[in-house]
Design an enzyme around this catalytic site. Sequence first.
Site, PDB file in Angstrom:
ATOM      1  N   HIS A  42      -4.044  -1.901  -0.419  1.00  0.00           N
ATOM      2  CA  HIS A  42      -3.008  -0.880  -0.576  1.00  0.00           C
ATOM      3  C   HIS A  42      -2.565  -0.365   0.785  1.00  0.00           C
ATOM      4  O   HIS A  42      -3.334  -0.371   1.742  1.00  0.00           O
ATOM      5  CB  HIS A  42      -3.536   0.285  -1.427  1.00  0.00           C
ATOM      6  CG  HIS A  42      -2.483   1.289  -1.792  1.00  0.00           C
ATOM      7  ND1 HIS A  42      -1.359   0.955  -2.514  1.00  0.00           N
ATOM      8  CD2 HIS A  42      -2.365   2.623  -1.509  1.00  0.00           C
ATOM      9  CE1 HIS A  42      -0.607   2.032  -2.690  1.00  0.00           C
ATOM     10  NE2 HIS A  42      -1.198   3.056  -2.080  1.00  0.00           N
ATOM     11  N   HIS A  80       4.282   6.188  -0.904  1.00  0.00           N
ATOM     12  CA  HIS A  80       3.780   4.864  -1.275  1.00  0.00           C
ATOM     13  C   HIS A  80       4.189   4.489  -2.698  1.00  0.00           C
ATOM     14  O   HIS A  80       4.358   5.346  -3.565  1.00  0.00           O
ATOM     15  CB  HIS A  80       2.261   4.788  -1.119  1.00  0.00           C
ATOM     16  CG  HIS A  80       1.477   5.772  -1.943  1.00  0.00           C
ATOM     17  ND1 HIS A  80       0.188   5.526  -2.363  1.00  0.00           N
ATOM     18  CD2 HIS A  80       1.785   7.015  -2.435  1.00  0.00           C
ATOM     19  CE1 HIS A  80      -0.262   6.554  -3.064  1.00  0.00           C
ATOM     20  NE2 HIS A  80       0.679   7.467  -3.121  1.00  0.00           N
ATOM     21  N   CYS A  88       3.551  -1.676  -2.938  1.00  0.00           N
ATOM     22  CA  CYS A  88       3.292  -0.888  -1.733  1.00  0.00           C
ATOM     23  C   CYS A  88       3.668  -1.625  -0.449  1.00  0.00           C
ATOM     24  O   CYS A  88       4.353  -1.073   0.416  1.00  0.00           O
ATOM     25  CB  CYS A  88       1.830  -0.449  -1.700  1.00  0.00           C
ATOM     26  SG  CYS A  88       0.620  -1.794  -1.634  1.00  0.00           S
TER      27      CYS A  88
END
Length: 282
Positions: free
Chosen positions: A236, A248, A191
Amino acid sequence: MTNILDRRLHAFRPDLADQALQGQVEADRFTKGEPAQVTVPVAALHPVPDLARGIDTELLIGETVRVFERADGWAWVQADEDDYVGYLPETHIGPVRAPTHRIIVPRSFLYPEPELRKPHVAVLSMGSQLQIVGEAETRGNHYHVLADGTAVMSSHCRPVSEDLDDYVAVATRFIETPYLWGGRSGIGIDCSGLTQLALMMAGKKFPRDTDMQARVGTEITREDLRRGDLVFWKGHVGIMEDAETLLHANGHTMTVARENFEAAVKRIGWLYEQPTGYRRIL
């Protein structure tokens, strides 16, 4: 003083440290390091000199580093792009040669000569930097030629001085690229690697890890989200493609994927709770 420095971004050990840290850390010896360049398509950067350990990040061919130590087949280095510190095999670096072009598509093939029918010798990621010395044409296909005679498609390259315009559009090119923990290439990406690489291609230096990235830019509210904003969870990060769509790299689909933002918040919440912040970086 040593304990407050981030070891990911500062090169120091009890026996050796970056000369720039003299007076800030204790070490038996200090060195300014020597310049080198990544010579393999993708080089994994490890936290310790052990191939069995997980990777922290990856460096791409043509990216430069400072080498503080070479020992037992390993090099202890700091990346010039984002200051990340780690170990990679010594065979993965060589002398610095100024790049002229970089790859602008997610993946491209390096051929042994200007001929697409020949078996490729490597797969190059977006962001790879190459020194081009010539051009060639075969059956109407145009190639850039490297000093060793290998070649890449000209349309897959752009001069290193030319940035791409829209980092979100760059990120969308990675849709369905496999998720890879620590990955930072078109072969596999995580990510924060996706966010960093897309921004790098648009000419913006950006930190590597999510906790570093979450300190960049301006804090905004959930209601203010628009294209290009970043959403953070603990560990994240995602890019808003528009006010309703999150882009993502994630471990749920194991790919880079588009997802309705509200649905993503609900799905992610059971494991990572609610988002920890929203940032506008451009």
